[in-house]
Design a protein around this motif. Structure first.
Motif, PDB file in Angstrom:
ATOM      1  N   ALA A  74       0.842  -1.201   0.000  1.00  0.00           N
ATOM      2  CA  ALA A  74       0.000   0.000   0.000  1.00  0.00           C
ATOM      3  C   ALA A  74       0.876   1.249   0.000  1.00  0.00           C
ATOM      4  O   ALA A  74       0.593   2.212  -0.735  1.00  0.00           O
ATOM      5  CB  ALA A  74      -0.938   0.004   1.209  1.00  0.00           C
ATOM      6  N   TRP A  75       1.932   1.245   0.787  1.00  0.00           N
ATOM      7  CA  TRP A  75       2.848   2.388   0.802  1.00  0.00           C
ATOM      8  C   TRP A  75       3.432   2.601  -0.602  1.00  0.00           C
ATOM      9  O   TRP A  75       3.451   3.706  -1.118  1.00  0.00           O
ATOM     10  CB  TRP A  75       3.970   2.154   1.817  1.00  0.00           C
ATOM     11  N   TYR A  76       3.885   1.507  -1.215  1.00  0.00           N
ATOM     12  CA  TYR A  76       4.476   1.572  -2.546  1.00  0.00           C
ATOM     13  C   TYR A  76       3.436   2.044  -3.571  1.00  0.00           C
ATOM     14  O   TYR A  76       3.736   2.875  -4.425  1.00  0.00           O
ATOM     15  CB  TYR A  76       5.035   0.198  -2.935  1.00  0.00           C
ATOM     16  N   ALA A  77       2.233   1.521  -3.483  1.00  0.00           N
ATOM     17  CA  ALA A  77       1.182   1.847  -4.454  1.00  0.00           C
ATOM     18  C   ALA A  77       0.778   3.324  -4.382  1.00  0.00           C
ATOM     19  O   ALA A  77       0.393   3.911  -5.393  1.00  0.00           O
ATOM     20  CB  ALA A  77      -0.047   0.964  -4.218  1.00  0.00           C
ATOM     21  N   GLU A  78       0.884   3.931  -3.223  1.00  0.00           N
ATOM     22  CA  GLU A  78       0.494   5.328  -3.060  1.00  0.00           C
ATOM     23  C   GLU A  78       1.606   6.289  -3.474  1.00  0.00           C
ATOM     24  O   GLU A  78       1.367   7.464  -3.645  1.00  0.00           O
ATOM     25  CB  GLU A  78       0.086   5.608  -1.616  1.00  0.00           C
ATOM     26  N   GLU A  79       2.815   5.783  -3.614  1.00  0.00           N
ATOM     27  CA  GLU A  79       3.962   6.623  -4.003  1.00  0.00           C
ATOM     28  C   GLU A  79       3.916   7.019  -5.448  1.00  0.00           C
ATOM     29  O   GLU A  79       3.410   6.520  -6.316  1.00  0.00           O
ATOM     30  CB  GLU A  79       5.277   5.914  -3.699  1.00  0.00           C
TER      31      GLU A  79
END
Length: 79
Positions: A74-79
């Motif tokens: 999720a962190w990666y996807a929001e970046e």
């Protein structure tokens, strides 16, 4: 994410779908937001989990909670 290299080979549309599910906490709400079906979104999440080799979501009551891997993605996807 400790090893970002696997993320280089992940389907971008699936990451987009996953980010919506992570924000919504529900496949039904995310499907409505994305203009797709619950069934399609569920299949996309299973495929993404298979691509990444682990569970991203865990059912809790009537909602979904991110696993440790799910939080990283999720962190990666929001970046």
């Amino acid at each position: 994410m400790s090893d970002m290299f696997p993320m280089l080979h992940v389907s971008l549309p699936r990451l987009h779908y996953f980010a919506a599910v992570a924000r919504a906490g529900s496949l039904v709400r995310a499907a409505r937001e994305l203009g797709t079906t619950h069934s399609n979104l569920s299949m996309q999440m299973r495929a993404l989990e298979e691509e990444l080799g682990g569970a991203l979501l865990e059912r809790r009551g009537r909602g979904l909670v991110l696993t440790a891997l799910g939080n990283e993605v999720a962190w990666y996807a929001e970046e």
